[in-house]
Enzyme design. Structure first.
Site, PDB file in Angstrom:
ATOM      1  N   ASP A  20       0.843  -1.192   0.000  1.00  0.00           N
ATOM      2  CA  ASP A  20       0.000   0.000   0.000  1.00  0.00           C
ATOM      3  C   ASP A  20       0.881   1.246   0.000  1.00  0.00           C
ATOM      4  O   ASP A  20       1.682   1.433   0.908  1.00  0.00           O
ATOM      5  CB  ASP A  20      -0.894  -0.034   1.253  1.00  0.00           C
ATOM      6  CG  ASP A  20      -1.722   1.221   1.399  1.00  0.00           C
ATOM      7  OD1 ASP A  20      -1.917   1.921   0.384  1.00  0.00           O
ATOM      8  OD2 ASP A  20      -2.183   1.490   2.526  1.00  0.00           O
ATOM      9  N   ASN A  22      -0.318   4.523  -0.208  1.00  0.00           N
ATOM     10  CA  ASN A  22      -0.925   5.788   0.243  1.00  0.00           C
ATOM     11  C   ASN A  22      -1.690   5.678   1.561  1.00  0.00           C
ATOM     12  O   ASN A  22      -2.470   6.561   1.902  1.00  0.00           O
ATOM     13  CB  ASN A  22      -1.839   6.349  -0.851  1.00  0.00           C
ATOM     14  CG  ASN A  22      -2.977   5.392  -1.178  1.00  0.00           C
ATOM     15  OD1 ASN A  22      -2.996   4.256  -0.690  1.00  0.00           O
ATOM     16  ND2 ASN A  22      -3.918   5.831  -1.971  1.00  0.00           N
ATOM     17  N   ASP A  24      -4.167   3.863   2.636  1.00  0.00           N
ATOM     18  CA  ASP A  24      -5.607   3.569   2.772  1.00  0.00           C
ATOM     19  C   ASP A  24      -5.866   2.103   3.131  1.00  0.00           C
ATOM     20  O   ASP A  24      -7.010   1.668   3.186  1.00  0.00           O
ATOM     21  CB  ASP A  24      -6.367   3.978   1.500  1.00  0.00           C
ATOM     22  CG  ASP A  24      -5.974   3.135   0.297  1.00  0.00           C
ATOM     23  OD1 ASP A  24      -5.053   2.298   0.415  1.00  0.00           O
ATOM     24  OD2 ASP A  24      -6.584   3.307  -0.781  1.00  0.00           O
ATOM     25  N   ASP A  28      -1.684  -1.251  -3.915  1.00  0.00           N
ATOM     26  CA  ASP A  28      -1.965  -0.501  -5.142  1.00  0.00           C
ATOM     27  C   ASP A  28      -0.789  -0.582  -6.123  1.00  0.00           C
ATOM     28  O   ASP A  28       0.255  -1.158  -5.813  1.00  0.00           O
ATOM     29  CB  ASP A  28      -2.290   0.954  -4.797  1.00  0.00           C
ATOM     30  CG  ASP A  28      -1.308   1.517  -3.789  1.00  0.00           C
ATOM     31  OD1 ASP A  28      -0.093   1.426  -4.046  1.00  0.00           O
ATOM     32  OD2 ASP A  28      -1.741   2.021  -2.723  1.00  0.00           O
ATOM     33  N   ASP A  97      -4.786 -10.539 -15.608  1.00  0.00           N
ATOM     34  CA  ASP A  97      -5.821 -11.544 -15.469  1.00  0.00           C
ATOM     35  C   ASP A  97      -6.940 -11.208 -16.447  1.00  0.00           C
ATOM     36  O   ASP A  97      -7.381 -10.059 -16.508  1.00  0.00           O
ATOM     37  CB  ASP A  97      -6.361 -11.503 -14.035  1.00  0.00           C
ATOM     38  CG  ASP A  97      -6.544 -12.871 -13.434  1.00  0.00           C
ATOM     39  OD1 ASP A  97      -7.307 -13.658 -14.020  1.00  0.00           O
ATOM     40  OD2 ASP A  97      -5.936 -13.153 -12.397  1.00  0.00           O
ATOM     41  N   ASP A 192      -8.880 -16.590 -16.563  1.00  0.00           N
ATOM     42  CA  ASP A 192      -9.698 -17.112 -15.471  1.00  0.00           C
ATOM     43  C   ASP A 192     -10.716 -18.143 -15.964  1.00  0.00           C
ATOM     44  O   ASP A 192     -11.390 -17.915 -16.977  1.00  0.00           O
ATOM     45  CB  ASP A 192     -10.432 -15.925 -14.830  1.00  0.00           C
ATOM     46  CG  ASP A 192     -11.059 -16.266 -13.492  1.00  0.00           C
ATOM     47  OD1 ASP A 192     -10.313 -16.588 -12.567  1.00  0.00           O
ATOM     48  OD2 ASP A 192     -12.304 -16.187 -13.380  1.00  0.00           O
ATOM     49  N   GLU A 245      -6.498 -20.884 -16.578  1.00  0.00           N
ATOM     50  CA  GLU A 245      -6.923 -21.600 -15.379  1.00  0.00           C
ATOM     51  C   GLU A 245      -8.050 -22.498 -15.828  1.00  0.00           C
ATOM     52  O   GLU A 245      -9.070 -22.025 -16.317  1.00  0.00           O
ATOM     53  CB  GLU A 245      -7.425 -20.626 -14.308  1.00  0.00           C
ATOM     54  CG  GLU A 245      -7.729 -21.358 -13.017  1.00  0.00           C
ATOM     55  CD  GLU A 245      -8.786 -20.685 -12.170  1.00  0.00           C
ATOM     56  OE1 GLU A 245      -8.762 -20.857 -10.959  1.00  0.00           O
ATOM     57  OE2 GLU A 245      -9.654 -19.983 -12.729  1.00  0.00           O
ATOM     58  N   HIS A 311      -3.855 -17.283  -5.104  1.00  0.00           N
ATOM     59  CA  HIS A 311      -4.757 -16.520  -4.237  1.00  0.00           C
ATOM     60  C   HIS A 311      -6.005 -17.293  -3.824  1.00  0.00           C
ATOM     61  O   HIS A 311      -6.815 -16.777  -3.066  1.00  0.00           O
ATOM     62  CB  HIS A 311      -5.157 -15.233  -4.960  1.00  0.00           C
ATOM     63  CG  HIS A 311      -5.937 -15.534  -6.203  1.00  0.00           C
ATOM     64  ND1 HIS A 311      -5.370 -16.142  -7.311  1.00  0.00           N
ATOM     65  CD2 HIS A 311      -7.242 -15.353  -6.517  1.00  0.00           C
ATOM     66  CE1 HIS A 311      -6.297 -16.312  -8.235  1.00  0.00           C
ATOM     67  NE2 HIS A 311      -7.436 -15.835  -7.779  1.00  0.00           N
ATOM     68  N   ASP A 312      -6.195 -18.498  -4.339  1.00  0.00           N
ATOM     69  CA  ASP A 312      -7.360 -19.315  -3.973  1.00  0.00           C
ATOM     70  C   ASP A 312      -6.982 -20.471  -3.050  1.00  0.00           C
ATOM     71  O   ASP A 312      -7.852 -21.229  -2.617  1.00  0.00           O
ATOM     72  CB  ASP A 312      -7.989 -19.946  -5.224  1.00  0.00           C
ATOM     73  CG  ASP A 312      -8.617 -18.931  -6.165  1.00  0.00           C
ATOM     74  OD1 ASP A 312      -9.026 -17.854  -5.687  1.00  0.00           O
ATOM     75  OD2 ASP A 312      -8.689 -19.228  -7.373  1.00  0.00           O
TER      76      ASP A 312
HETATM   77  O1  ISL Z   1     -11.078 -21.407  -5.279  1.00  0.00           O
HETATM   78  C1  ISL Z   1     -11.724 -22.341  -5.679  1.00  0.00           C
HETATM   79  C2  ISL Z   1     -12.275 -23.285  -4.794  1.00  0.00           C
HETATM   80  O2  ISL Z   1     -12.057 -22.863  -3.558  1.00  0.00           O
HETATM   81  C3  ISL Z   1     -11.958 -22.605  -7.054  1.00  0.00           C
HETATM   82  O3  ISL Z   1     -13.091 -23.351  -7.259  1.00  0.00           O
HETATM   83  C4  ISL Z   1     -12.032 -21.334  -7.816  1.00  0.00           C
HETATM   84  O4  ISL Z   1     -13.233 -20.709  -7.586  1.00  0.00           O
HETATM   85  C5  ISL Z   1     -11.883 -21.669  -9.264  1.00  0.00           C
HETATM   86  O5  ISL Z   1     -10.622 -22.198  -9.376  1.00  0.00           O
HETATM   87  C6  ISL Z   1     -12.000 -20.450 -10.113  1.00  0.00           C
HETATM   88  O6  ISL Z   1     -11.126 -19.458  -9.683  1.00  0.00           O
HETATM   89  C7  ISL Z   1     -11.039 -18.290 -10.389  1.00  0.00           C
HETATM   90  O7  ISL Z   1     -12.284 -17.734 -10.730  1.00  0.00           O
HETATM   91  C8  ISL Z   1     -13.103 -17.291  -9.646  1.00  0.00           C
HETATM   92  C9  ISL Z   1     -12.348 -16.430  -8.649  1.00  0.00           C
HETATM   93  O8  ISL Z   1     -13.108 -16.273  -7.486  1.00  0.00           O
HETATM   94  C10 ISL Z   1     -11.014 -17.010  -8.296  1.00  0.00           C
HETATM   95  O9  ISL Z   1     -10.308 -16.158  -7.436  1.00  0.00           O
HETATM   96  C11 ISL Z   1     -10.277 -17.261  -9.575  1.00  0.00           C
HETATM   97  O10 ISL Z   1      -8.972 -17.717  -9.375  1.00  0.00           O
HETATM   98  C12 ISL Z   1     -14.236 -16.525 -10.259  1.00  0.00           C
HETATM   99  O11 ISL Z   1     -13.734 -15.549 -11.105  1.00  0.00           O
HETATM  100 CA    CA Z   2      -3.502   2.090  -1.332  1.00  0.00          CA
END
Ligand code: ISL
Ligand code: CA
Length: 528
Positions: A20, A22, A24, A28, A97, A192, A245, A311-312
């Site tokens: 971050d 700034n 908040d 960013d 993405d 995605d 993905e 991130h998932d």
């Molecule tokens: O994270 C999952 C299960 O916990 C997956 O089913 C995930 O939702 C799936 O891999 C799709 O992920 C992607 O599309 C989603 C988004 O929420 C995820 O962050 C992204 O990586 C919808 O856009």
């Molecule tokens: Ca920020």
């Protein structure tokens, strides 16, 4: 000629949690720019940014309301141009993405579609009667809209209506978006849920415990047709790459998706090494399940992706390593796997520090829409409070999303304000500042390993062969033009007897030679 995207190491940034600038409390683009030197020093060659487009954040940016602009929380188009230019000065490429299975329900297209306004009327999937399909985030996949007297399909959250790929205008919109960003100088897309774009039919799906309807949309012929078209009309005109993905793919699907469509795909099978089929059905982590799956994909696809986090997913050291007793050794052992297998490696921010799962103490600290949905659903199903907590704590996507730990200071140096998601208390010991100055840290090990990979063709694109595999130990060989490299990894907390091995190039126990015994979580790259 070997393509550049086969040689480089990718680093995934989750912008909201990276840095971050700034105060908040939200990461960013200027924050990212301020850390480019550090990323350059680490040795990564490509940055993949999770979505930075305008979004109401029902799913933290994976619900896009304007594809051609930057979310003001993250900065401006000028900031993005600056990032691309500054990264390029350091020979780092930027990948964005591409989230086009669905938009946000706040997108102008959807608002007009709800009113039945042309040409947007058929941009989404509308029906008088919903079918029995269920959403990835639990619950029904259809939502009623009064103004149309119809239901729309949303395979993810309610605020993420699925686009209608039977409408050629939608495909043209996507091409336009892709060109817009490629023309600004980015080097490709992480696409995605790209293998579910086209729904063959909207008939009811077979009854199952999760994702009812999936046989009608996973890797369907229509999707292959669309991906070929995007390749021909857009991607082939630029020096770029795509990683898709692709949910629930088999190696066969992956091969097809990488034949004149995408360049590589993320598969999920190895993410089941600690669960059954869906992540919420927990089981004990089994190293050999992980090794078998990795080895299978190495052999079956032409060009693989290697990842242990994103991130998932929960933090790898917390699920496949031992964050309590062997945090450093196990994080380094996982690094060895990540950076010596065949395929493009993807590091997720913080993985290179050995960051661990969220130290959540109550459900109120959750942010993620999926975790919240699943939690309330599981409670409705009368699963015990205990099991629900365990399930969420182990698998919530928030585990990966806590802010980067830059220093031992308040909020880990991520922000001077209040962070949008709590920073893990262990930032006092696990943080970039400490690790950067410590030659034995996880970060220093990553740096050394990336440098080794970047300078070793056998590791970048050499052949892959399993040497041996036991319940806990994975050993393999990489070879290119007569030059060979060996790798051995023990992902258990016990010593392991192995066939005598030899001299090391890198070792997470600082050894120059390996005999017939491996320590807990010992891993090494070996001379051959
Ligand atoms: O994270 C999952 C299960 O916990 C997956 O089913 C995930 O939702 C799936 O891999 C799709 O992920 C992607 O599309 C989603 C988004 O929420 C995820 O962050 C992204 O990586 C919808 O856009
Ligand atoms: Ca920020």
């Amino acid at each position: 000629m070997i393509e550049w995207w086969k040689k480089r190491v990718v680093y995934q940034i989750y912008p909201r949690s990276f840095m971050d600038s700034n105060g908040d409390g939200i990461g960013d683009i200027q924050g990212i720019i301020s850390k480019l030197d550090v990323l350059h020093e680490l040795g990564v060659g490509i940055l993949w940014l999770s979505p930075v487009y305008c979004s109401p954040n029902e799913d933290n940016g994976y619900d896009i309301s304007d594809y051609r602009n930057i979310n003001p929380e993250y900065g401006t188009l000028a900031d993005m141009d600056e990032l691309i230019a500054e990264a390029s000065k350091r020979d780092i490429k930027i990948v964005m993405d591409l989230v086009v299975n669905h938009t946000s329900s706040q997108h102008e297209w959807f608002k007009k579609s709800c009113q039945g306004v042309e040409p947007y009327k058929d941009y989404y999937i509308w029906r008088k009667k919903p079918n029995n399909w269920t959403s990835f985030f639990g619950g029904k996949a259809w939502q009623y809209v009064e103004s149309r007297g119809e239901y729309y399909l949303h395979l993810f959250a309610k605020g993420q209506p699925d686009l209608n790929y039977d409408n050629p205008a939608v495909i043209e919109e996507v091409k336009g978006i892709m060109r817009f960003w490629l023309d600004r100088g980015i080097s490709g897309f992480r696409c995605d849920v790209i293998n579910i774009l086209h729904k063959t039919t909207l008939r009811n799906g077979r009854p199952r415990i999760a994702l009812v309807g999936r046989e009608h949309y996973l890797s369907q012929p229509g999707t292959h047709r669309i991906l070929k078209e995007l390749r021909k009309d857009v991607l082939s005109k630029y020096d770029c790459f795509t990683v898709g993905e692709s949910v629930m793919v088999t190696p066969k699907d992956a091969k097809q998706l990488c034949n004149g469509e995408l360049d590589m795909v993320f598969s999920f099978e190895h993410m089941n090494a600690d669960c059954f089929f869906i992540k919420w059905l927990l089981r004990k982590f089994s190293p050999i399940r992980l090794y078998k799956s990795l080895a299978k994909w190495e052999k079956k696809v032409k060009w693989n992706t290697i990842y242990l986090e994103n991130h998932d997913q929960p933090r790898s050291v917390s699920r496949f390593g031992d964050e309590k007793n062997h945090p450093i050794e196990s994080a380094k052992a996982l690094a060895v796997l990540l950076l010596t297998l065949k395929g493009t490696p993807f590091i997720f921010e913080g993985e290179e520090l050995g960051m661990t799962n969220f130290d959540m103490t109550s459900m109120d600290q959750l942010n993620d829409v999926e975790s919240k949905n699943v939690y309330s659903l599981a409670r409705k199903l009368r699963l015990s409070e205990n099991y629900c907590h365990k399930m969420i704590w182990q698998k919530s996507r928030d585990n990966a999303r806590t802010p980067m730990q830059w220093s031992a200071q308040k909020h880990g140096g991520f922000t001077t304000g209040t962070p949008w998601l709590k920073v893990n208390d262990n930032h006092t010991t696990i943080n970039f500042d400490c690790e950067h100055d410590d030659p034995n840290s996880v970060w220093s090990f990553y740096k050394e390993l990336i440098a080794l990979r970047n300078s070793t063709p056998a590791l970048q694109y050499g052949t892959f062969k399993v040497s041996f595999m036991t319940k806990n130990v994975f050993a393999y060989e990489r070879a290119f033009e007569g030059k060979k490299i060996g790798v051995i990894v023990n992902l258990s907390n016990k010593k392991q007897r192995v066939p005598c091995v030899g001299y090391t190039i890198m070792s997470n126990y600082g050894r120059t030679q390996l005999d017939c015994e491996l320590e807990p979580y010992e891993a090494a790259v070996l001379r051959r």
